[in-house]
Structure formats: C-alpha cells, structure tokens
Design a protein around this motif. Structure first.
Motif, mmCIF file in Angstrom:
data_model
loop_
_atom_site.group_PDB
_atom_site.id
_atom_site.type_symbol
_atom_site.label_atom_id
_atom_site.label_comp_id
_atom_site.label_asym_id
_atom_site.label_seq_id
_atom_site.Cartn_x
_atom_site.Cartn_y
_atom_site.Cartn_z
ATOM 1 N N SER A 1 -20.507 8.322 -17.015
ATOM 2 C CA SER A 1 -20.009 9.550 -16.381
ATOM 3 C C SER A 1 -20.704 9.860 -15.056
ATOM 4 N N ALA B 1 -14.038 13.844 -11.589
ATOM 5 C CA ALA B 1 -13.782 14.978 -12.474
ATOM 6 C C ALA B 1 -12.297 15.171 -12.772
ATOM 7 N N ARG B 2 -11.442 14.703 -11.886
ATOM 8 C CA ARG B 2 -9.999 14.803 -12.135
ATOM 9 C C ARG B 2 -9.528 13.775 -13.150
ATOM 10 N N LYS B 3 -10.359 12.761 -13.374
ATOM 11 C CA LYS B 3 -9.974 11.692 -14.285
ATOM 12 C C LYS B 3 -10.795 11.680 -15.573
ATOM 13 N N MET B 4 -12.029 12.184 -15.485
ATOM 14 C CA MET B 4 -12.958 12.043 -16.603
ATOM 15 C C MET B 4 -13.776 13.315 -16.772
ATOM 16 N N CYS B 5 -13.994 13.710 -18.021
ATOM 17 C CA CYS B 5 -14.828 14.882 -18.301
ATOM 18 C C CYS B 5 -15.796 14.542 -19.422
ATOM 19 N N HIS C 1 -9.687 20.587 -9.218
ATOM 20 C CA HIS C 1 -8.383 20.407 -8.580
ATOM 21 C C HIS C 1 -8.169 21.373 -7.396
ATOM 22 N N GLN D 1 -9.167 20.773 -17.398
ATOM 23 C CA GLN D 1 -9.496 19.871 -16.291
ATOM 24 C C GLN D 1 -8.442 18.762 -16.169
ATOM 25 N N ARG D 2 -7.658 18.589 -17.241
ATOM 26 C CA ARG D 2 -6.610 17.571 -17.308
ATOM 27 C C ARG D 2 -7.155 16.161 -17.038
ATOM 28 N N PRO D 3 -8.254 15.806 -17.708
ATOM 29 C CA PRO D 3 -8.775 14.457 -17.507
ATOM 30 C C PRO D 3 -7.965 13.449 -18.317
ATOM 31 N N LYS D 4 -8.011 12.213 -17.900
ATOM 32 C CA LYS D 4 -7.391 11.148 -18.684
ATOM 33 C C LYS D 4 -8.358 10.635 -19.744
#
Length: 259
Positions: free
Chosen positions: A48, A74-78, A103, A154-157
C-alpha cells in the motif's frame, strides 16, 4: 489486478520481507497468514506504500505503483489498519465522507454525486440508521463497519485489511467477515487481508498466502494450504483437518503443541 514482484523490505538494517512475489486476480479474496512477527502486516504496508520497499516492485493494473501519485493509488486501493481512530465528535457520515476526497481537488467540496456514493456505502454496510452517531460511541464491530464504509466510499478496486477482526469478540468477527464476503460478491471488489484465525482464512478466502520469517512459505487454495504438515511446520502445532461436504472448505482443529 496486481502483482508483487520480488519485493524486499528493511527496517534500518534489519530485513523484514525478502524476495516476496505473488499476484492477485480481480475479484479474489486472498488472506495472508503466518505466526506473529513473520512480516504479514509489513508486507501489506509495503504493497500500500505505507512503508517503502528496498527492492522489487508492485504493479497495479500493469502500472508500477511507484510511478503513481498518492491520489491515483487511493482511487484504486484502500488500506485499513488493525485499529483505526476517529476524533471523538466525528459522526459516521462525516467519516464515510472522507472516502470521497481522493477524487476531489483540494478546493472542491463534495457534490450530490459524492453524497449519493456516501449514502450507498452506508447502505451497503448497514449503517444508514447510525449515520448521525459518533464513531466513538459505537461498538467494535459497528466502528469497523464504519471504517469499511469509508473505504467503500473511496470506490477502490482493491481493499487491504490488516487483521480486521483484532480486538473484536466472536460475534463481531463474524459480522465483519460476512460483510467483507458480501461486498466482494456484490461489488466484485478484490480483497487482500491479514488474518490470524486459520478457520476464518479457510472459510473466507479464495487463496491463502503463508508467510514465515519474511518469506513466502507456500500459497494456494484453502484445501491445498491448510494441511496438518503446514500447521506443524509453520505454527508448531498438531492438528486435525475436517472437511464438510456442504462447505468444501477445511475446518482446522488444533490439538496440542507439536513435539
């Protein structure tokens, strides 16, 4: 989804993670297990970018994570740590709203779309009726759900969880892990988590990675990894493994310290 390629992590001159490699596919739930002090949490922190790695690389959707900005990551992973703390007067909805800031530009306020996502995250974590409560007034399980809701907003993947059931009683452990399973199945979110309980790892994981003394000891599906030989070798415990036909996942019964 992401690949860890030969990473090594040092604290000062001490080597904590050595030449560690694995990959996680989109939509998988993968658990990292191993004895205390084996480097599980450090590995998660390296992935991370919470701690730097000495060598190797992590690729996120084919891109070297070191080339991405903090906001892009942060947009992809939390990642959620073992124990998270919010200010004593912070409400659940305020906490969850923080998940939208990766975002936004620094001067932008949350708009209606952001609030729709916040309310969606509250609904998914069954916290809508608790949105105006302070996080500090909630039980351990409720509080953990609030932090997971923030991560969802956060809408992470990819969701990274470092021992998400630590400090929780049995019922709240079940509640949190069932929520993780529900979110994975409903949203397709990839989950990588550190767990201590072997039965939790067996029940909730598609794949398991075993860490011993900073190195990958083995990996595979629960029925491949959870063997009496692995438990004796890694944990120095004798055990019995039971398979229930309806579950297709192993149940581990620890017996005694191996001699």
């Amino acid at each position: 989804m992401f690949t860890v390629d030969s990473i090594s992590i040092r604290y000062e001159q001490k080597s904590v993670i050595r030449d560690f490699s694995f990959s996680v596919n989109q939509g998988e739930v993968v658990s990292i297990i191993g004895p205390n002090g084996s480097g599980k949490s450090t590995l998660l922190k390296g992935i991370s970018r919470n701690v730097p790695f000495h060598s190797g690389q992590v690729e996120l959707e084919g891109t070297n994570i070191k080339s991405l900005s903090s906001k892009q990551v942060a947009r992809k992973m939390c990642m959620l740590s073992q124990k998270n703390q919010a200010p004593s007067d912070m409400t659940v909805i305020d906490l969850v709203s923080y998940g939208r800031y990766p975002h936004k530009k620094w001067f932008e306020k949350l708009n209606q779309e952001d609030m729709d996502i916040v309310h969606w995250a509250l609904e998914k974590t069954h916290l809508t009726s608790h949105k105006d409560r302070t996080v500090s007034s909630m039980s351990g399980g409720e509080s953990q759900r609030a932090w997971i809701a923030m991560a969802l907003a956060q809408r992470p993947k990819i969701l990274l969880l470092d021992e998400p059931t630590t400090y929780l009683d049995i019922s709240h452990q079940y509640e949190v892990l069932e929520l993780v399973r529900e979110l994975n199945q409903e949203t397709g979110m990839t989950v990588l988590m550190v767990l201590h309980d072997l039965n939790h790892a067996a029940s909730y994981s598609d794949n398991i990675i075993v860490v011993q003394a900073g190195e990958k000891a083995m990996s595979g599906k629960p029925n491949e990894v959870m063997t009496t030989d692995m438990i004796r070798r890694i944990y120095r415990m004798d055990s019995e493994i039971q398979y229930v036909a309806t579950e297709k996942k192993p149940r581990i019964h620890l017996l005694s310290t191996a001699r």
